[in-house]
Structure formats: structure tokens, C-alpha cells
Design a protein around this motif. Structure first.
Motif, short mmCIF file in Angstrom:
data_model
loop_
_atom_site.label_atom_id
_atom_site.label_comp_id
_atom_site.label_asym_id
_atom_site.label_seq_id
_atom_site.Cartn_x
_atom_site.Cartn_y
_atom_site.Cartn_z
N ALA A 123 0.82 -1.22 0.00
CA ALA A 123 0.00 0.00 0.00
C ALA A 123 0.86 1.27 0.00
CB ALA A 123 -0.93 -0.01 1.21
N ALA A 124 1.96 1.26 0.76
CA ALA A 124 2.80 2.46 0.85
C ALA A 124 3.38 2.82 -0.52
CB ALA A 124 3.93 2.25 1.86
N ALA A 125 3.74 1.79 -1.31
CA ALA A 125 4.30 2.04 -2.63
C ALA A 125 3.23 2.60 -3.56
CB ALA A 125 4.89 0.75 -3.21
N VAL A 126 2.02 2.05 -3.47
CA VAL A 126 0.92 2.56 -4.29
C VAL A 126 0.65 4.03 -3.94
CG1 VAL A 126 -1.54 2.34 -4.86
CG2 VAL A 126 -0.15 0.28 -4.50
N ARG A 127 0.65 4.30 -2.63
CA ARG A 127 0.38 5.66 -2.17
C ARG A 127 1.43 6.64 -2.71
NH1 ARG A 127 -2.54 8.37 1.76
NH2 ARG A 127 -1.45 10.25 2.35
N ARG A 128 2.70 6.22 -2.64
CA ARG A 128 3.77 7.08 -3.18
C ARG A 128 3.57 7.34 -4.67
NH1 ARG A 128 7.21 4.33 0.25
NH2 ARG A 128 7.79 2.84 -1.37
N ALA A 129 3.24 6.28 -5.42
CA ALA A 129 3.05 6.43 -6.86
C ALA A 129 1.87 7.35 -7.17
CB ALA A 129 2.83 5.05 -7.49
N VAL A 130 0.80 7.22 -6.38
CA VAL A 130 -0.39 8.05 -6.59
C VAL A 130 -0.07 9.52 -6.30
CG1 VAL A 130 -2.70 8.58 -5.69
CG2 VAL A 130 -2.06 6.20 -6.18
N LEU A 131 0.63 9.77 -5.18
CA LEU A 131 0.97 11.15 -4.84
C LEU A 131 1.89 11.77 -5.89
CD1 LEU A 131 1.46 10.93 -0.97
CD2 LEU A 131 -0.46 11.92 -2.25
N ALA A 132 2.86 10.97 -6.37
CA ALA A 132 3.77 11.48 -7.39
C ALA A 132 2.99 11.84 -8.65
CB ALA A 132 4.85 10.44 -7.69
N ALA A 133 2.05 10.95 -9.05
CA ALA A 133 1.25 11.20 -10.25
C ALA A 133 0.39 12.46 -10.07
CB ALA A 133 0.37 9.99 -10.55
N ALA A 134 -0.21 12.61 -8.88
CA ALA A 134 -1.05 13.79 -8.62
C ALA A 134 -0.21 15.06 -8.68
CB ALA A 134 -1.73 13.66 -7.26
N GLY A 135 0.98 15.04 -8.08
CA GLY A 135 1.86 16.20 -8.09
C GLY A 135 2.30 16.57 -9.50
N GLU A 136 2.62 15.55 -10.31
CA GLU A 136 3.04 15.81 -11.70
C GLU A 136 1.92 16.46 -12.50
OE1 GLU A 136 5.83 11.83 -11.65
OE2 GLU A 136 4.28 12.01 -13.20
N LEU A 137 0.72 15.88 -12.39
CA LEU A 137 -0.43 16.43 -13.14
C LEU A 137 -0.70 17.86 -12.70
CD1 LEU A 137 -2.75 13.30 -13.19
CD2 LEU A 137 -1.93 14.54 -15.21
N LEU A 138 -0.61 18.09 -11.40
CA LEU A 138 -0.86 19.43 -10.85
C LEU A 138 0.12 20.45 -11.43
CD1 LEU A 138 -2.49 21.04 -8.68
CD2 LEU A 138 -0.65 20.48 -7.08
#
Lengths: 198, 198
Positions: free
Chosen positions: B16-31
């Protein structure tokens, strides 16, 4: 409401400058009493005893009218004193600014205007040209006089001081976390004048 | 997209921690690439290779996800150094902050988030609890160490310095009129450390 509203009984039509002052005062009152949404051509015209047609001729939008009402309302409060003593003048000006920011709803109205400007380049341009730049110029002028009077070092950039005094207050308004009060204003001035090194 | 997206070929489900990191990174990039409007559950899930269902479980809204993506993206950039020399540490931290604010579109995104927060108490609360307060605490802690090391006068309130350093930068971001650059950052530190009196 017709142009008859611009007539006062027995005294004829008010001069345009007087109508303008009344309209700006009405817009500022509505803004500070009820917020940005309350500033409509209809309500401002009614309160000022002016014709809606006049308002349409003078302002492109209720937002522009609200902004001018705001500037007219705070102009006197935010006058820049010059007693010859820079510490006293900065302090009394910042006390007036702090009072304005902590009055309700004036402080919230200012925060909402600056907030809305972040997604509205036209509003941002109006705030910059009618408020930020002229007020910066007044502060920079006063600090320049202090430099020539030997009260502030000549190599200090007055523009940076504006950000470290009034900008610091805006920071507490827009990212609220610490109180905005006169003790804060005093500390802002003291830190800069005396420096924070032992 | 189904929960299959959380599986990687031959290696089973990601923690879960790895998924969370990937999701946050993707959200930050899109932002930072496309702005606040681009951060949707759909797009973030696709970019992170995660399931939309997971995102719905973890975040109440795309806005909350965008905010967390933002914080994750700037966390490293805004680390607070402690070399033992307060002038050097404040300067290098402010240089990093100035770089962030002047990167496009990062600076505009921050301005829009703070702007939107003025009319959105929930967003304002999230920014305060997840960003403003923790970052204030880091700065106040570093300045407190400088006070104990005899580099800053003991009676100075570190909270006020936060407003006169980082707050001054926010002021130029939100009420733009003067440049945000490293010369500005250097002047902020110099004015406070040395004081502006002759």
C-alpha cells in the motif's frame, strides 16, 4: 430608478464628483457590511441615491465598482504619516493596517479579493494598478526620506521592506495561523530597525 | 480501470505504501504540468497504475488528492538545512523556496491554491494543518537553535521572522509587482540579521 434620483429637491442635479463620491461610499459600505456579493448596481444606486444608468456608464462591472469602493474606503485609514521619525511612522501606519485587517468583515473581504485575483487576471491587474503599486510608492517614498535623513542605511532596498512589513501582515491574513495584532506590528518594525543579531 | 492495475507482472500486489507514493507522485506531476483542474481520480489512477477504487477509498475529493500531491512534491525541495550557521541556512532554504515559486506552473499552482482557500474553509484548513503549520514549526525550530547558539537575539519571536522571510515571498507571489529572485531572498535575510539602521 431613473436619472431623477440624481436630483436633490430644490438644489438641482449634484455635480458628477459628488455623485461619484456617494456611489463609492455606498459600494464600500455594502462591501464591508455584506461582502463582495452584495455589491450590485441596483443596491449601490439605491443606497447612493444615484441612477443605475450613471453606474453603468462609469463602471464596467459590479466587481470593478466594489474594488473602487474598497479603495475609497481604506484610503484615509491607510494614509502614510511623516513626522520625521521613521520608527514612529512605520509603527502607526502598521497599527492602522492591522486594525483594518482584523475588522470584520473588512479583513475577510480583502482576503477574498486577493484570493479571487489569483484566478482572475483582470481583477489582479486592477488591484495592482489601483492599490498595490500606489501604496508601495507611498511607503517607498517615506522610507527614501528616512534614508536621506540618515535613519535607514542607504543601501537597503525600500521595496524589500514593504514585503517585510505589510507583506508579513498579508501573509498572516491569507495563510492564517498566528494572530494579527499591534504586538505583531511592533515586532515587525523592531526586527528590521534593530536587526536580530545579538 | 480495475484493481488489476495494482498488480505488477510476476511480482504480485504492490504494498500500500508504494501505491500511495506512486499516486501522490502522479497527482503532483499532473498538478504542476497542467494545473488544479487536471487532477482527477481517473487521470491520477491511470498515470500511477493504480485502481480508481483505491483512490476513492483514500481521498475524499480530487482537491484533497491534489493538495497531498503538492505537499509530497515540494517536501524534498523545501527541506530545512542545519549547518550550524543560521545566515547560510536561511539563505539556502529561501533560495529553494524562491526557485519553487518562480518555476512554472508551480508558482501559479500555489497562488491558485492559496487563492481558492480564501473562499473555501475546508481547503484553508487542509493547507494550514498539512502545510503551513508543519513548515512554520520547522523554521521556528531552526531559528530556536540559532538563538541557543547565540546567533539570534533571545527575545526575538521566531514566528514573526517566518512572516518576514517566507511571508514576504508569498506577498510578491500573491500581489505581484516586484520580482521574486535570489537577490530578493538575500536582501530579506540581510535586512533582518544586520538591521536597517545605520
Amino acid at each position: 430608478m431613473s436619472d431623477q434620483a440624481a436630483l436633490r429637491p430644490g438644489r438641482g442635479r449634484r455635480p458628477a464628483a459628488a455623485v461619484r463620491r456617494a456611489v463609492l461610499a455606498a459600494a464600500g459600505e455594502l462591501l464591508f457590511e455584506h461582502g463582495l456579493g452584495a455589491v450590485t448596481f441596483e443596491k449601490v444606486a439605491a443606497r447612493a441615491g444615484a441612477s443605475k444608468m450613471t453606474l453603468y456608464k462609469w463602471w464596467p462591472s459590479p466587481g470593478a465598482l466594489a474594488l473602487d469602493g474598497y479603495f475609497a474606503a481604506v484610503e484615509d485609514t491607510l494614509a502614510f504619516p511623516n513626522t520625521g521619525e521613521i520608527e514612529r511612522d512605520l509603527t502607526s501606519q502598521l497599527h492602522a493596517f492591522v486594525r483594518l485587517l482584523t475588522e470584520r468583515p473588512a479583513g475577510r473581504v480583502i482576503a477574498e479579493l486577493v484570493g479571487a485575483a489569483q484566478a482572475d487576471p483582470e481583477l489582479a491587474g486592477a488591484i495592482a494598478s489601483r492599490h498595490t503599486r500606489p501604496r508601495r510608492a507611498l511607503a517607498v517614498d517615506r522610507i527614501g526620506r528616512a534614508q536621506r535623513a540618515g535613519q535607514v542605511r542607504a543601501e537597503v532596498d525600500p521595496e524589500v521592506l514593504v514585503d517585510q512589513l505589510w507583506g508579513a501582515c498579508y501573509h498572516r491574513l491569507l495563510l492564517p495561523d498566528q494572530p494579527i495584532d499591534t504586538a505583531f506590528a511592533d515586532a515587525l518594525v523592531r526586527n528590521l530597525l534593530a536587526g536580530i543579531r545579538p
